[in-house]
Design an enzyme around this catalytic site. Structure first.
Site, short mmCIF file in Angstrom:
data_model
loop_
_atom_site.label_atom_id
_atom_site.label_comp_id
_atom_site.label_asym_id
_atom_site.label_seq_id
_atom_site.Cartn_x
_atom_site.Cartn_y
_atom_site.Cartn_z
N HIS A 304 0.85 -1.19 0.00
CA HIS A 304 0.00 0.00 0.00
C HIS A 304 0.89 1.24 0.00
O HIS A 304 0.66 2.16 -0.78
CB HIS A 304 -0.92 -0.04 1.23
CG HIS A 304 -1.96 1.03 1.23
ND1 HIS A 304 -2.86 1.20 0.19
CD2 HIS A 304 -2.25 2.01 2.14
CE1 HIS A 304 -3.67 2.22 0.48
NE2 HIS A 304 -3.31 2.72 1.65
N GLU A 315 2.39 -0.73 8.03
CA GLU A 315 2.42 -1.79 7.03
C GLU A 315 3.68 -2.65 7.19
O GLU A 315 3.62 -3.87 7.01
CB GLU A 315 2.36 -1.22 5.62
CG GLU A 315 2.24 -2.31 4.56
CD GLU A 315 1.90 -1.80 3.18
OE1 GLU A 315 1.55 -2.63 2.31
OE2 GLU A 315 1.99 -0.57 2.94
N LYS A 336 3.31 3.61 -5.67
CA LYS A 336 2.80 4.95 -5.38
C LYS A 336 3.92 5.99 -5.35
O LYS A 336 3.65 7.19 -5.46
CB LYS A 336 2.05 4.96 -4.04
CG LYS A 336 0.70 4.24 -4.05
CD LYS A 336 -0.01 4.41 -2.72
CE LYS A 336 -1.37 3.73 -2.70
NZ LYS A 336 -1.28 2.26 -2.63
#
Length: 413
Positions: A304, A315, A336
């Site tokens: 993520h 995470e 990302k």
């Protein structure tokens, strides 16, 4: 009942790194950053003035201007990605197979731009000037609805809204529809176009966004000590899911197999993850059990990895909890760092990057990782892509409200 096997046979993507598989894969593996100044509106007065815009997107490559005017930008993104996924899959929709093909595409926010503009129209010009297409232009299920209408798809027609986990949840749930016989093929994923004045202002005032405005290319920096928030992106990721024998019978190219899907809830905070990572760890564990995999079967995780202080640490802890000692053997990256956070579209886009990682045996990097947070002490594939044998991989998505989703993809044997 024996579950049917599900594979990915088509990909469609719009992102800040371009339109289509090849443009995206070339840029993501080269470590190209897609973040720049916001140009879609005047961001003066907002403390974040950068985003990952899909500047190369031209909807008239897929739809007529007349059709496009009836759709918010997020629907346009989803339509383009869905059309490309159908084309890439090579499926021919007929009267015979149409009832067995469905669509499951969501969005975290939906038609924000249309809602903003229509509110101004109502205020400044009165109710008679509000478009009769206002509602179908902006509601979330109209990506699925319009794709179904375009192709005559008469199978399940659904949408998901689970914040930043939307795309992953949609793919996971669509896979289960195929596993249990409700469909033979599904288009699934997410679309988002939330780079708008109110959405950007809201996230910025919540102190969620990076303020590295003078150096946008380095603003999204997961696991780096200098990270200061996420960067918004926009676009769509749609995959064509198909029952394995159905795909083999028509000799379709298989990018990867969907082996498992897991979900969980943090039940902790509206926006912040549990620092221990236990909610996300439970999600990954559920996915592994559903897939029939052990931690050491996984070679790669598309994380993520949003570039927030709390999220990246949580995470990391979650991966350690879920994967045990094997966590330190894994390659982990956050794409990302290059495209920003596409919110409800993130899971769809990242599933595509994960499927291509398996298909092409190259792991994308995490760019802008120069001084690694000592609390984030795993292998995040810093700055340079890596050739590697990837048998199976996880793709993680975690959303506001504490909603978590993980899918497991593997080579199809």
């Amino acid at each position: 009942m024996t579950k049917r096997r599900v594979v990915i046979t088509g990909l469609g993507i719009v992102s800040p790194l371009g339109v289509g598989i090849e443009a995206n894969w070339a840029n993501i593996t080269a470590g190209v950053g897609g973040i720049g100044p916001i140009t879609r509106f005047d961001a003066t007065g907002i403390n974040c003035t950068i985003a990952g815009q899909a500047d190369d997107f031209d909807i008239t490559q897929w739809l007529s201007p007349r059709e496009a005017r009836k759709m918010d930008r997020f629907i346009q993104f989803g339509m383009a990605a869905g059309i490309d996924a159908v084309k890439d899959s090579g499926i021919e929709v007929t009267d015979e197979n149409a009832p067995r093909i469905g669509v499951y595409i969501g969005s975290g926010i939906g038609g924000m731009e249309t809602i903003e503009k229509t509110t101004l129209t109502l205020t400044e010009k009165g109710p008679r000037r509000v478009s009769p297409f206002y509602v179908p232009m902006s509601i979330i299920n109209m990506v699925a609805g319009n794709l179904s209408i375009m192709y005559g798809l008469k199978g399940p027609n659904l949408s998901m809204v689970t914040a930043c986990t939307t795309g992953t949840h949609a793919i996971g749930e669509a896979s289960r529809l195929i596993e249990y016989g409700d469909a033979d093929m599904m288009l699934a994923g997410g679309a988002e176009a939330a780079i708008t004045p109110t959405a950007t202002s809201g996230f910025a005032n919540a102190k969620a966004l990076s303020t590295r405005n003078d150096d946008p290319q380095t603003a999204s920096r997961p696991w780096d000590t200098g990270r200061d928030g996420f960067v918004m992106g926009e676009g769509a990721g749609v995959v064509a899911l198909e029952e394995l024998e159905h795909a083999r019978n028509r000799r379709a190219h298989v990018y990867a197999e969907v082996l498992g899907f897991g979900m969980s809830a943090d039940a902790h905070h509206m926006t912040q993850p549990i620092p221990s990572g236990e909610g996300a760890a439970a999600c990954m564990g559920n996915c592994l059990r559903n897939a029939g995999l052990n931690p050491d079967d996984i070679d790669y995780i598309n994380a993520h990895g949003t570039s927030t202080q709390l999220g990246d640490r949580a995470e990391t802890e979650a991966i350690k909890l879920a994967m045990g000692d094997h966590a330190h053997n894994l390659a982990i990256s956050s794409t990302k760092s290059m495209v920003g956070h596409l919110l409800g579209a993130a899971g769809g886009v990242e599933a595509i990057y994960t499927a291509l990682t398996i298909d092409r045996q190259v792991i994308p990097p995490t760019i802008n990782l120069h001084e690694q947070d000592p609390h984030c002490d795993l292998d995040y594939v810093p700055n340079t892509s890596r050739d590697a044998a990837v048998r199976a991989a996880l793709s993680n998505s975690f959303g506001f409200g504490g909603t978590n989703g993980t899918i497991a993809l593997s080579r199809c044997l």
